[in-house]
Design a protein around this motif. Structure first.
Motif, PDB file in Angstrom:
ATOM      1  N   LYS A  97       0.813  -1.211   0.000  1.00  0.00           N
ATOM      2  CA  LYS A  97       0.000   0.000   0.000  1.00  0.00           C
ATOM      3  C   LYS A  97       0.850   1.266   0.000  1.00  0.00           C
ATOM      4  O   LYS A  97       0.505   2.254   0.656  1.00  0.00           O
ATOM      5  CB  LYS A  97      -0.941  -0.008   1.215  1.00  0.00           C
ATOM      6  CG  LYS A  97      -1.950  -1.116   1.210  1.00  0.00           C
ATOM      7  CD  LYS A  97      -3.195  -0.647   0.545  1.00  0.00           C
ATOM      8  CE  LYS A  97      -4.162  -1.735   0.238  1.00  0.00           C
ATOM      9  NZ  LYS A  97      -5.110  -1.377  -0.780  1.00  0.00           N
ATOM     10  N   ARG A  99       1.378   3.322  -2.422  1.00  0.00           N
ATOM     11  CA  ARG A  99       0.707   4.430  -3.104  1.00  0.00           C
ATOM     12  C   ARG A  99      -0.266   5.138  -2.155  1.00  0.00           C
ATOM     13  O   ARG A  99      -0.300   6.362  -2.068  1.00  0.00           O
ATOM     14  CB  ARG A  99      -0.046   3.886  -4.319  1.00  0.00           C
ATOM     15  CG  ARG A  99      -0.720   4.963  -5.127  1.00  0.00           C
ATOM     16  CD  ARG A  99      -1.599   4.383  -6.202  1.00  0.00           C
ATOM     17  NE  ARG A  99      -0.859   3.847  -7.327  1.00  0.00           N
ATOM     18  CZ  ARG A  99      -0.921   2.591  -7.733  1.00  0.00           C
ATOM     19  NH1 ARG A  99      -1.684   1.734  -7.097  1.00  0.00           N
ATOM     20  NH2 ARG A  99      -0.242   2.177  -8.768  1.00  0.00           N
ATOM     21  N   GLU A 100      -1.054   4.328  -1.418  1.00  0.00           N
ATOM     22  CA  GLU A 100      -2.032   4.894  -0.504  1.00  0.00           C
ATOM     23  C   GLU A 100      -1.330   5.701   0.594  1.00  0.00           C
ATOM     24  O   GLU A 100      -1.789   6.768   0.985  1.00  0.00           O
ATOM     25  CB  GLU A 100      -2.878   3.785   0.129  1.00  0.00           C
ATOM     26  CG  GLU A 100      -3.944   3.206  -0.788  1.00  0.00           C
ATOM     27  CD  GLU A 100      -3.394   2.173  -1.761  1.00  0.00           C
ATOM     28  OE1 GLU A 100      -2.156   1.999  -1.834  1.00  0.00           O
ATOM     29  OE2 GLU A 100      -4.200   1.525  -2.453  1.00  0.00           O
ATOM     30  N   MET A 103      -0.164   8.983  -0.955  1.00  0.00           N
ATOM     31  CA  MET A 103      -1.265   9.907  -1.230  1.00  0.00           C
ATOM     32  C   MET A 103      -1.826  10.499   0.065  1.00  0.00           C
ATOM     33  O   MET A 103      -2.219  11.665   0.103  1.00  0.00           O
ATOM     34  CB  MET A 103      -2.382   9.194  -2.002  1.00  0.00           C
ATOM     35  CG  MET A 103      -2.058   8.911  -3.439  1.00  0.00           C
ATOM     36  SD  MET A 103      -1.510  10.353  -4.362  1.00  0.00           S
ATOM     37  CE  MET A 103      -3.032  11.244  -4.502  1.00  0.00           C
ATOM     38  N   THR A 104      -1.854   9.683   1.120  1.00  0.00           N
ATOM     39  CA  THR A 104      -2.323  10.191   2.411  1.00  0.00           C
ATOM     40  C   THR A 104      -1.421  11.330   2.877  1.00  0.00           C
ATOM     41  O   THR A 104      -1.889  12.352   3.368  1.00  0.00           O
ATOM     42  CB  THR A 104      -2.339   9.056   3.463  1.00  0.00           C
ATOM     43  OG1 THR A 104      -3.082   7.964   2.929  1.00  0.00           O
ATOM     44  CG2 THR A 104      -2.963   9.501   4.763  1.00  0.00           C
ATOM     45  N   VAL A 107      -2.103  14.483   0.672  1.00  0.00           N
ATOM     46  CA  VAL A 107      -3.360  15.148   1.023  1.00  0.00           C
ATOM     47  C   VAL A 107      -3.256  15.806   2.397  1.00  0.00           C
ATOM     48  O   VAL A 107      -3.805  16.880   2.633  1.00  0.00           O
ATOM     49  CB  VAL A 107      -4.535  14.141   0.979  1.00  0.00           C
ATOM     50  CG1 VAL A 107      -5.822  14.783   1.438  1.00  0.00           C
ATOM     51  CG2 VAL A 107      -4.699  13.610  -0.422  1.00  0.00           C
ATOM     52  N   SER A 124      -0.155  10.399 -14.044  1.00  0.00           N
ATOM     53  CA  SER A 124      -1.243  10.965 -13.257  1.00  0.00           C
ATOM     54  C   SER A 124      -0.717  11.992 -12.241  1.00  0.00           C
ATOM     55  O   SER A 124      -1.341  13.024 -12.018  1.00  0.00           O
ATOM     56  CB  SER A 124      -1.962   9.810 -12.566  1.00  0.00           C
ATOM     57  OG  SER A 124      -2.591  10.217 -11.416  1.00  0.00           O
ATOM     58  N   TYR A 125       0.433  11.730 -11.657  1.00  0.00           N
ATOM     59  CA  TYR A 125       0.987  12.662 -10.656  1.00  0.00           C
ATOM     60  C   TYR A 125       1.427  13.974 -11.307  1.00  0.00           C
ATOM     61  O   TYR A 125       1.305  15.040 -10.713  1.00  0.00           O
ATOM     62  CB  TYR A 125       2.161  12.016  -9.906  1.00  0.00           C
ATOM     63  CG  TYR A 125       1.753  10.927  -8.918  1.00  0.00           C
ATOM     64  CD1 TYR A 125       0.422  10.541  -8.781  1.00  0.00           C
ATOM     65  CD2 TYR A 125       2.694  10.295  -8.120  1.00  0.00           C
ATOM     66  CE1 TYR A 125       0.042   9.544  -7.903  1.00  0.00           C
ATOM     67  CE2 TYR A 125       2.326   9.289  -7.224  1.00  0.00           C
ATOM     68  CZ  TYR A 125       1.001   8.915  -7.126  1.00  0.00           C
ATOM     69  OH  TYR A 125       0.635   7.933  -6.237  1.00  0.00           O
ATOM     70  N   GLN A 128      -1.639  16.024 -11.848  1.00  0.00           N
ATOM     71  CA  GLN A 128      -2.197  16.590 -10.619  1.00  0.00           C
ATOM     72  C   GLN A 128      -1.282  17.607  -9.950  1.00  0.00           C
ATOM     73  O   GLN A 128      -1.649  18.201  -8.947  1.00  0.00           O
ATOM     74  CB  GLN A 128      -2.481  15.468  -9.626  1.00  0.00           C
ATOM     75  CG  GLN A 128      -3.559  14.518 -10.070  1.00  0.00           C
ATOM     76  CD  GLN A 128      -3.728  13.393  -9.075  1.00  0.00           C
ATOM     77  OE1 GLN A 128      -4.177  13.591  -7.966  1.00  0.00           O
ATOM     78  NE2 GLN A 128      -3.340  12.200  -9.458  1.00  0.00           N
ATOM     79  N   ILE A 130       1.565  16.915  -8.469  1.00  0.00           N
ATOM     80  CA  ILE A 130       2.188  16.356  -7.255  1.00  0.00           C
ATOM     81  C   ILE A 130       3.716  16.341  -7.387  1.00  0.00           C
ATOM     82  O   ILE A 130       4.434  16.337  -6.395  1.00  0.00           O
ATOM     83  CB  ILE A 130       1.643  14.924  -6.995  1.00  0.00           C
ATOM     84  CG1 ILE A 130       0.153  14.999  -6.648  1.00  0.00           C
ATOM     85  CG2 ILE A 130       2.398  14.218  -5.882  1.00  0.00           C
ATOM     86  CD1 ILE A 130      -0.526  13.657  -6.561  1.00  0.00           C
TER      87      ILE A 130
END
Lengths: 465, 289
Positions: A97, A99-100, A103-104, A107, A124-125, A128, A130
């Motif tokens: 996990k 990636r999660e 991203m947490t 954010v 995608s990053y 966005q 990022i």
């Protein structure tokens, strides 16, 4: 009644306070006052002041079980001595996990200054915002030409650079030589094309011995390996148009042929594991333990295979059997060091200095030397053209090294928009693998229609804006 | 004339920390989630562009969402039919066991200390079609082998099955405690008046533990409708989306697709659904009372 009114008043007050707090937090994503300046700004390219210590956070602490951990800890110490004005806080990520977790952090306004991000997420990053634009830092970097174009490609968009290559691998077919020999199969003949491989995998399958020919990946990463078969049939799952928009090609002949071949491996040749949606780890274990005669593997997995009990002399590696397209391109994957776009220019500069130190020839050669001294099989590919991993290998069959290098020759990146389209492709692959009556064309049409409506239309609208 | 407020400060002071925690960790995230559901949420420059109800209309049009809703309610039905009543029945039996009662209570509670992940992984191993224990046993009686996790319908059942065999020990204990709180004199009197075991169960025992059943049902409903971890470990939402539930969609939208606005909108939708179901449930049970 009065009690009720009081209760309602208290509830209303609570909601108002919560709403107020929510509203107050509406713009709290930044972690400093620097705004969203690109790293390539004037101040970003300047070296950090020598009398000021710049503190950065890097998610690069190796896991406790990593055999190369002592080496990296020494590298961290050496860097701290060489650059006393850059203090790096090394953070260890969870094993799964990732990636999660990242991203947490993003954010929550806690994005690390430096993070090794997988190739498929770059697209995608970048969209966005990022990843920081480090074009100017990169252009001023003396060793930039030492990095392989195939590695920098994943971090490049419209001529701008968004990261430094961290590592790369190439995929191919790993097979158990002994199992092939026991079945009277010549790998060169067996891996000649789809049909010969299907027949060989069928011959290698023996339920009484609990062994099967090919460990097929059908779980929630199924599109990862499935895309190779579409390439072998001469196509791809998506096309990036000249204006940057995406076109889906799920229903193209090569994509449908590839799905039909997956179906054949499962139902016609009956050459796969019974549980086709088992995890990649379970597939790997089947291969390590001699239950699966072959599986798709990456060039940096040999160490894991040997430490799990396989004899390196018994591992064969080849490009995948070509399909109707007559080609068998290997996939190039890996990771890129990305930078926090909200960090101050000083922090971005410090993170860049640190990342380039980690990727220097000295450190990369040192890693290979350490691995050789400690009997660890290295990743045979390196993102730097002046680092030759094959010079630091002992005990690895020359044939294996050559086959990995041959696979790397025709490497390509994963399909365009993979991060967004993956669930749609995976569902189609699973539907065909679990239902013998499923029609690959109909399944792909359904997946394409859905992906077009839910993802691509919106994406193309954003691109055209 | 205003009546003088007579506030008892000591209980207020004791309650204050928990109230603050509730507001900070429950209400604030809830309101924040509702707030971001109206934005095309930007990770880098939050909250991004205000888009009104566009996130809501988007997910309501998505077939993926409706498949997830359907899966969620099928799971709810399966759990309700196959598991919810088990601890009630077990408690009723346990209530009548005099000898070894403590041993049985202990045995029922023991599995609750087992980590969820460990339990699910054991079941996953048991379902393995090649060397799993379940197919091995079924083979002895001439059944199977079944591809437990390879079939869209069977997979749902395979996920629920562990809860049937290793039920809810805490719920059992709650029902048992409620049964023990019924005055024994009433039951003895009923016995003397000729009420048999069935009559006593339907007219005395179950009505007396109804309040616990209602509370448990509300907790059960929200836990099943928001289930995530054990389903994720078992199937990751597959095969072919057949076990993708709404909570998985919320996580995937946020962390895989970086669409926090959609994620918030789906969460708000589920919050409303569960709240409505709870209100209906409470109304029905209040009317029956």
């Amino acid at each position: 009644m009065k009690k009720k009114a009081k209760l309602m008043a208290v509830l209303a007050l609570t909601l108002v306070v919560s709403l107020f707090m929510a509203a107050c937090s509406g713009n709290n994503g930044g972690n400093n006052g620097s705004g969203n300046k690109p790293a390539g700004g004037d101040s970003a390219s300047a070296p950090p002041a020598t009398d000021e210590v710049v503190e950065i956070v890097s998610w690069d602490m190796p896991q406790d079980g990593d055999p190369a951990k002592p080496y990296w800890e020494q590298v961290f110490k050496d860097f701290a001595e060489k650059y006393p004005n850059i203090k790096v806080e090394h953070v260890m990520q969870t094993l799964t996990k990732e990636r999660e977790q990242f991203m947490t952090a993003v954010v929550g306004g806690e994005q690390p200054d430096l993070y090794a991000n997988a190739f498929p997420d770059m697209e995608s990053y970048i969209d966005q915002g990022i990843t920081a634009d480090i074009t100017e830092l990169w252009n001023n970097y003396a060793e930039k030409d030492m990095f392989l174009p195939s590695a920098t490609q994943a971090a490049t968009r419209d001529g701008k650079i968004y990261g430094i290559p961290n590592f790369m691998y190439v995929t191919g077919l790993a097979y158990n030589k002994q199992m092939f020999a026991d079945a009277g199969l010549d790998p060169a003949e067996a891996l000649k094309n789809w049909e010969s491989f299907g027949e060989a995998a069928q011959k290698l399958t023996d339920a009484s011995k609990n062994q099967y020919g090919y460990a097929l990946l059908g779980m929630d990463w199924a599109d990862w390996f499935f895309e190779y078969y579409v390439w072998q049939a001469g196509g791809d799952l998506t096309e990036q148009q000249e204006d940057g928009t995406a076109k889906l090609t799920f229903t193209s002949e090569p994509a449908v042929q590839a799905l039909q071949y997956y179906k054949d491996l499962k139902f016609k040749y009956q050459a796969t594991q019974k549980n086709v949606v088992q995890s990649l780890d379970e597939n790997s274990n089947d291969f390590y333990q001699g239950r699966a005669a072959s599986m798709i593997a990456a060039s940096n997995w040999f160490g894991g295979m040997v430490s799990s009990g396989m004899d390196i002399e018994n591992i064969g590696f080849s490009v995948l059997p070509p399909g109707p397209g007559g080609t068998s391109p290997a996939q190039v994957g890996g990771a890129v060091w990305i930078f926090n776009p909200k960090a101050t220019p000083e922090k971005q500069q410090a993170a860049f200095t640190y990342a380039t130190y980690l990727m220097s020839k000295e450190v990369q050669d040192g890693l290979l030397q350490y691995q050789m001294d400690n009997g660890i099989f290295p990743n045979l590919l390196n993102v730097r053209s002046d680092v030759d991993a094959s010079q630091f290998v002992e005990g690895m069959p020359q044939e294996l090294i050559e086959n990995v290098q041959a696979a790397a020759g025709e490497g390509r990146l994963e399909y365009f928009l993979k991060a967004r389209l993956s669930p749609y492709v995976v569902k189609a692959v699973q539907e065909v693998l679990l239902d013998e009556k499923a029609d690959p064309m109909a399944v792909m049409q359904k997946a394409q229609d859905l992906a077009q409506r839910e993802v691509v239309d919106k994406y193309n609208q954003e691109v055209k804006k | 004339m205003l009546r003088k407020l007579n506030i008892r400060w000591v209980p207020v002071l004791f309650l204050l920390p928990s109230v603050i925690c509730y507001v900070m960790f429950k209400y604030y995230p809830l309101m924040n989630m509702a707030y971001i559901s109206f934005f095309d949420y930007s990770i880098v420059n939050p909250p991004g562009k205000f888009i009104g109800f566009a996130n809501y209309t988007e997910f309501l049009k998505s077939t993926t969402f409706w498949q997830a809703i359907s899966n969620t309610f099928i799971f709810f039905g399966l759990y309700l039919v196959l598991t919810f009543w088990i601890p009630i029945v077990q408690a009723l039996f346990l209530y009548d066991i005099r000898r070894g009662n403590a041993f049985f209570r202990f045995m029922y509670q023991l599995p609750t200390i087992m980590p969820l992940v460990g339990g699910v992984l054991v079941w996953k191993w048991m379902y393995n079609p090649d060397f799993g224990l379940l197919n091995y046993w079924l083979d002895f009686v001439g059944l199977g082998p079944y591809l437990w996790l390879n079939d869209a319908t069977m997979t749902k059942l395979a996920i629920v099955l562990p809860a049937v065999f290793a039920g809810n020990g805490i719920a059992l204990l709650l029902y048992y405690s409620a049964l023990k709180s019924i005055p024994t004199e009433i039951l003895e009197a009923a016995k003397m008046d000729g009420a048999g075991p069935w009559r006593r169960m339907w007219t005395m025992l179950l009505p007396n533990i109804k309040f616990i059943i209602v509370i448990q049902f509300v907790a059960f409903m929200s836990s099943v409708l928001l289930a995530y971890d054990h389903i994720y470990i078992m199937t990751q939402g597959g095969p072919a989306g057949s076990t993708t539930v709404v909570s998985m969609l919320v996580v995937n939208s946020a962390f895989q697709q970086s669409r926090f606005g959609i994620s918030g909108a789906v969460s708000v939708f589920m919050f409303i659904v569960i709240a409505l179901l709870t209100i209906i449930q409470n109304k029905i049970s209040a009317e029956k009372d």
